[in-house]
Write a protein that holds these residues in place. Structure first.
Motif, PDB file in Angstrom:
ATOM      1  N   SER A 196      -1.787   0.407  -9.167  1.00 50.75           N
ATOM      2  CA  SER A 196      -0.649   0.350  -8.253  1.00 50.75           C
ATOM      3  C   SER A 196       0.629   0.669  -8.997  1.00 50.75           C
ATOM      4  O   SER A 196       0.625   0.906 -10.201  1.00 50.75           O
ATOM      5  CB  SER A 196      -0.562  -1.031  -7.620  1.00 50.75           C
ATOM      6  OG  SER A 196      -0.284  -1.979  -8.634  1.00 50.75           O
ATOM      7  N   VAL A 197       1.759   0.588  -8.276  1.00 51.95           N
ATOM      8  CA  VAL A 197       3.057   0.969  -8.834  1.00 51.95           C
ATOM      9  C   VAL A 197       3.438   0.100 -10.011  1.00 51.95           C
ATOM     10  O   VAL A 197       3.866   0.573 -11.054  1.00 51.95           O
ATOM     11  CB  VAL A 197       4.144   0.872  -7.735  1.00 51.95           C
ATOM     12  CG1 VAL A 197       5.514   1.149  -8.320  1.00 51.95           C
ATOM     13  CG2 VAL A 197       3.830   1.834  -6.621  1.00 51.95           C
ATOM     14  N   GLU A 198       3.255  -1.245  -9.890  1.00 61.47           N
ATOM     15  CA  GLU A 198       3.687  -2.139 -10.955  1.00 61.47           C
ATOM     16  C   GLU A 198       2.849  -1.925 -12.216  1.00 61.47           C
ATOM     17  O   GLU A 198       3.327  -2.081 -13.324  1.00 61.47           O
ATOM     18  CB  GLU A 198       3.573  -3.591 -10.490  1.00 61.47           C
ATOM     19  CG  GLU A 198       4.580  -3.940  -9.415  1.00 61.47           C
ATOM     20  CD  GLU A 198       6.005  -3.768  -9.919  1.00 61.47           C
ATOM     21  OE1 GLU A 198       6.827  -3.246  -9.160  1.00 61.47           O
ATOM     22  OE2 GLU A 198       6.280  -4.106 -11.068  1.00 61.47           O
ATOM     23  N   HIS A 203       0.829  -1.213   0.000  1.00 59.68           N
ATOM     24  CA  HIS A 203       0.000   0.000   0.000  1.00 59.68           C
ATOM     25  C   HIS A 203       0.861   1.260   0.000  1.00 59.68           C
ATOM     26  O   HIS A 203       0.583   2.223  -0.712  1.00 59.68           O
ATOM     27  CB  HIS A 203      -0.923  -0.028   1.218  1.00 59.68           C
ATOM     28  CG  HIS A 203      -1.804   1.185   1.329  1.00 59.68           C
ATOM     29  ND1 HIS A 203      -2.913   1.388   0.542  1.00 59.68           N
ATOM     30  CD2 HIS A 203      -1.704   2.284   2.145  1.00 59.68           C
ATOM     31  CE1 HIS A 203      -3.473   2.542   0.858  1.00 59.68           C
ATOM     32  NE2 HIS A 203      -2.763   3.106   1.817  1.00 59.68           N
ATOM     33  N   MET A 204       1.926   1.252   0.796  1.00 57.16           N
ATOM     34  CA  MET A 204       2.774   2.455   0.911  1.00 57.16           C
ATOM     35  C   MET A 204       3.603   2.689  -0.355  1.00 57.16           C
ATOM     36  O   MET A 204       4.009   3.817  -0.622  1.00 57.16           O
ATOM     37  CB  MET A 204       3.714   2.320   2.122  1.00 57.16           C
ATOM     38  CG  MET A 204       2.994   2.396   3.463  1.00 57.16           C
ATOM     39  SD  MET A 204       1.933   3.866   3.616  1.00 57.16           S
ATOM     40  CE  MET A 204       3.162   5.167   3.499  1.00 57.16           C
ATOM     41  N   LEU A 205       3.868   1.626  -1.124  1.00 55.43           N
ATOM     42  CA  LEU A 205       4.629   1.820  -2.357  1.00 55.43           C
ATOM     43  C   LEU A 205       3.902   2.755  -3.326  1.00 55.43           C
ATOM     44  O   LEU A 205       4.525   3.512  -4.059  1.00 55.43           O
ATOM     45  CB  LEU A 205       4.869   0.472  -3.042  1.00 55.43           C
ATOM     46  CG  LEU A 205       5.997  -0.380  -2.447  1.00 55.43           C
ATOM     47  CD1 LEU A 205       6.070  -1.725  -3.145  1.00 55.43           C
ATOM     48  CD2 LEU A 205       7.332   0.346  -2.545  1.00 55.43           C
ATOM     49  N   LEU A 236       4.689   6.210  -2.297  1.00 57.12           N
ATOM     50  CA  LEU A 236       6.060   6.577  -2.678  1.00 57.12           C
ATOM     51  C   LEU A 236       6.148   6.951  -4.142  1.00 57.12           C
ATOM     52  O   LEU A 236       6.908   7.834  -4.532  1.00 57.12           O
ATOM     53  CB  LEU A 236       7.010   5.411  -2.378  1.00 57.12           C
ATOM     54  CG  LEU A 236       7.232   5.087  -0.897  1.00 57.12           C
ATOM     55  CD1 LEU A 236       8.092   3.850  -0.764  1.00 57.12           C
ATOM     56  CD2 LEU A 236       7.861   6.267  -0.175  1.00 57.12           C
ATOM     57  N   SER A 237       5.345   6.277  -4.989  1.00 51.66           N
ATOM     58  CA  SER A 237       5.341   6.606  -6.410  1.00 51.66           C
ATOM     59  C   SER A 237       4.858   8.037  -6.625  1.00 51.66           C
ATOM     60  O   SER A 237       5.421   8.791  -7.404  1.00 51.66           O
ATOM     61  CB  SER A 237       4.454   5.622  -7.166  1.00 51.66           C
ATOM     62  OG  SER A 237       4.372   5.978  -8.516  1.00 51.66           O
ATOM     63  N   GLY A 238       3.793   8.423  -5.929  1.00 44.09           N
ATOM     64  CA  GLY A 238       3.302   9.799  -6.045  1.00 44.09           C
ATOM     65  C   GLY A 238       4.328  10.811  -5.577  1.00 44.09           C
ATOM     66  O   GLY A 238       4.505  11.873  -6.174  1.00 44.09           O
ATOM     67  N   ALA A 239       5.030  10.475  -4.488  1.00 43.42           N
ATOM     68  CA  ALA A 239       6.078  11.390  -3.992  1.00 43.42           C
ATOM     69  C   ALA A 239       7.193  11.538  -5.011  1.00 43.42           C
ATOM     70  O   ALA A 239       7.751  12.623  -5.189  1.00 43.42           O
ATOM     71  CB  ALA A 239       6.634  10.854  -2.669  1.00 43.42           C
TER      72      ALA A 239
END
Length: 418
Positions: free
Chosen positions: A293-295, A135-137, A140-143
């Motif tokens: 999500s990130v992937e 969830h936190m990844l 981090l992508s947005g940051a």
């Protein structure tokens, strides 16, 4: 070591808690794979599916006990068969947690996440931790996108400063050139006067030779001596003027070279800014940016290297992780070699054959490594992109160049049209 009693078999997809279905579908499968599975399952739709619709459908299938669920389970198991086999030998929660932490640090969590949540010995505490990490990844992508936007803002301000410096240098150069033209004109006038004096002296010399036969020879010799003294003075002045002319010519030439250098730097900076801004616009313009999500973002077809391998040689080691993140976000594979500081020449030879394109910064690479890369790329028709320096903006520009060179997915054409 914390050892648990071994269960009989791995947990099935539909047996998992519903909260894991969304993160598993988004992390372990790409949009291309979902669309391929959707076609194989022969679902019928009246209108084209958006990426979010496709994701939502398979999240629903994940909680069913249907044929589609079994096909989905089989596909994921086959995709991550090697990792599942590795995890099947583990019976310790501590080892499972260690393997998960290593996957997080490497940024390769998809297969490990699937093998972990379906492992027969995983605990609720470790499941909750893995779910929270995934969830936190996404945060981090947005940051990361916000950081890239800040860097773009800094580059834009730097561009304005460089434009002002170039304008000031151009004005100063023009002023110096005008001053130089005035000095040249003055020196030409003085040289013309010296030539006239020399002409007069030649006439006097002729007259002297004639008058040597006359009684007034002594007086003429005195006058000749005075004239030669004046000639020496004028010749000395002429030499000084020539030296001064050479100085001002070299001064003007130096300012012209500086002006050209600043123009080249501005052009280069503007190109890098455009490349970085174009790269950011691709990341920010994806339709699935708020729901995937990130992937999923890494596999988005908006900018796709189509699995090509990018080799970066030289630069600073600390920057390589940012370059790796960018290449992997473009669905590519990244290999790094430090150019000879610690990595050996033998390793460089072994990884060149793996690369589809090679990027090298001119400001931070050994001559031996550069010569070896040039020879290899010429003999094997490999693409070689020379970057003026090692920076994120220069790397983005170089990456775009590599997209135009080899374009199996049509990415370069899309970028060119934009």
């Amino acid at each position: 070591m914390n050892l648990l009693k071994r269960q009989s078999q791995r947990t099935k997809l539909h047996q998992l808690d519903d909260r894991f279905h969304c993160s598993l579908i988004g992390t372990c499968l790409t949009l291309k794979e979902l669309r391929r599975l959707y076609r194989k399952l022969k679902f019928i739709t009246k209108s084209p599916l958006t990426d979010h619709d496709l994701h939502r459908i398979f999240v629903g299938i994940a909680g069913e006990t249907s044929y589609a669920n079994r096909r989905l389970q089989k596909y994921i198991d086959e995709k991550y068969q090697r990792i599942i086999k590795q995890f099947s030998k583990v019976q310790s929660v501590d080892v499972l947690e260690t393997l998960w932490q290593e996957a997080l640090e490497k940024g390769e969590v998809a297969g490990v996440y699937w093998a972990l949540v379906t492992h027969p010995d995983v605990t609720d505490a470790l499941l909750n931790k893995a779910y929270g990490d995934i969830h936190m990844l996404s945060h981090l992508s947005g940051a990361s996108v916000r950081v890239d936007m800040q860097e773009l803002s800094i580059l834009r301000r730097r561009t304005k400063v460089l434009e002002k410096e170039i304008a000031d240098a151009f004005v100063e150069s023009q002023s110096r050139l005008k001053e130089k033209d005035k000095i040249i004109h003055t020196l030409k006038s003085r040289l013309t006067s010296v030539e006239k004096v020399e002409s007069q002296l030649e006439k006097i010399q002729t007259q002297r030779e004639t008058l040597e036969k006359e009684p007034v020879i002594a007086q003429l010799r005195k006058e000749i001596k005075e004239l030669f003294t004046k000639l020496s003075v004028e010749q000395e002045r002429g030499k000084r003027m020539e030296k001064e002319l050479e100085y001002w010519q070299s001064f003007a030439l130096a300012y012209e070279e500086r002006h050209l250098t600043l123009e080249q730097r501005l052009t280069q900076t503007l190109q890098e800014c455009d490349a970085l801004e174009l790269s950011l616009s691709r990341v920010l313009s994806a339709d699935c940016s708020k729901s995937c999500s990130v992937e999923q973002k890494k596999s988005c077809t908006n900018t796709d290297l189509c699995g090509r391998c990018i080799l970066f040689v030289g630069g600073r080691t600390a920057q390589s992780k940012h370059f790796r993140h960018l290449v992997e976000q473009y669905n590519g594979r990244f290999i790094y070699h430090d150019g000879g500081r610690e990595d050996g020449s033998f390793r460089l030879g072994s990884i060149l054959s793996q690369a589809d394109a090679v990027l090298c910064p001119l400001d931070c690479i050994s001559h031996d490594a550069m010569n070896k890369i040039k020879r290899y790329c010429e003999h094997n028709t490999k693409q070689l992109v020379m970057m003026p320096r090692s920076s994120l903006s220069a790397f983005v520009k170089g990456l775009n160049v590599s997209l135009f060179w080899h374009d199996p997915c049509g990415v370069g054409r899309a970028v060119l049209q934009s």
